[in-house]
Enzyme design. Sequence first.
Site, PDB file in Angstrom:
ATOM      1  N   SER A  87       0.850  -1.191   0.000  1.00  0.00           N
ATOM      2  CA  SER A  87       0.000   0.000   0.000  1.00  0.00           C
ATOM      3  C   SER A  87       0.882   1.235   0.000  1.00  0.00           C
ATOM      4  O   SER A  87       1.845   1.318   0.783  1.00  0.00           O
ATOM      5  CB  SER A  87      -0.909   0.008   1.233  1.00  0.00           C
ATOM      6  OG  SER A  87      -1.789   1.113   1.189  1.00  0.00           O
ATOM      7  N   GLU A  88       0.557   2.192  -0.877  1.00  0.00           N
ATOM      8  CA  GLU A  88       1.460   3.334  -1.036  1.00  0.00           C
ATOM      9  C   GLU A  88       1.525   4.250   0.173  1.00  0.00           C
ATOM     10  O   GLU A  88       2.391   5.127   0.246  1.00  0.00           O
ATOM     11  CB  GLU A  88       1.124   4.137  -2.306  1.00  0.00           C
ATOM     12  CG  GLU A  88      -0.258   4.714  -2.375  1.00  0.00           C
ATOM     13  CD  GLU A  88      -1.201   3.843  -3.183  1.00  0.00           C
ATOM     14  OE1 GLU A  88      -2.038   4.397  -3.910  1.00  0.00           O
ATOM     15  OE2 GLU A  88      -1.118   2.595  -3.061  1.00  0.00           O
ATOM     16  N   ASN A  89       0.627   4.068   1.163  1.00  0.00           N
ATOM     17  CA  ASN A  89       0.745   4.867   2.376  1.00  0.00           C
ATOM     18  C   ASN A  89       1.757   4.279   3.365  1.00  0.00           C
ATOM     19  O   ASN A  89       1.935   4.807   4.452  1.00  0.00           O
ATOM     20  CB  ASN A  89      -0.622   5.066   3.050  1.00  0.00           C
ATOM     21  CG  ASN A  89      -1.256   3.758   3.483  1.00  0.00           C
ATOM     22  OD1 ASN A  89      -1.156   2.759   2.797  1.00  0.00           O
ATOM     23  ND2 ASN A  89      -1.919   3.770   4.625  1.00  0.00           N
TER      24      ASN A  89
END
Length: 209
Positions: free
Chosen positions: A45-47
Amino acid sequence: MWTHADMCKRAAVELKDGYYVNLGIGIPTQVANYIPSGVNFTLQSENGMLGMGPFPTDAQVDADLINAGKQTITELPYSSYFDSATSFGMIRGGHIDLAILGALQVSKDGDIANWMVPGKMVKGMGGAMDLVAGVKKVVVIMEHNSKDGGAKLVNACSLPLTGQKVVNMVITELGVFTIDAGGVTLIETAPGITADEIRARTEAPFGVQ
């Protein structure tokens, strides 16, 4: 026609053993529910999370554990956490094998428009532009036509682009298309759907495998 679940099951076929995978918000998040038996992969997940687990039950909800779409998730024994700079370094460095995303439009050349919703306020393009530029393979899951009946698989995108010549496959409720240097090819159809029916609802020209 295929349901959303059917579309996600078909997209899950593209997951291969050992892949690092990023799932976009919306329908693509459901792909994780239909993983083929024996396939082991890692969700990113890019977060800032690698190794996302399934969605939690009410008893498992932890408000600190969310994906990039702000949905609560669970962790796995091997989950790891890091800052956004490291996360996007993974994406931009070509370390993510597959991204499955939604789209508003996809062109015959593989251009994608998916960050600007017409007539709605948006906070920004998020990580989509980095994903389509850095990931090795991009699969789009989308409705074949917009709510007003307009084609979404088009000759040229009329909405602001997220990326150019980046989409490798499109899955809709009508069928599965590949996109490469030779153009768009219909490789599968949903049960009871013919190529002529799909052609009548599609702006982009396509061949049939």
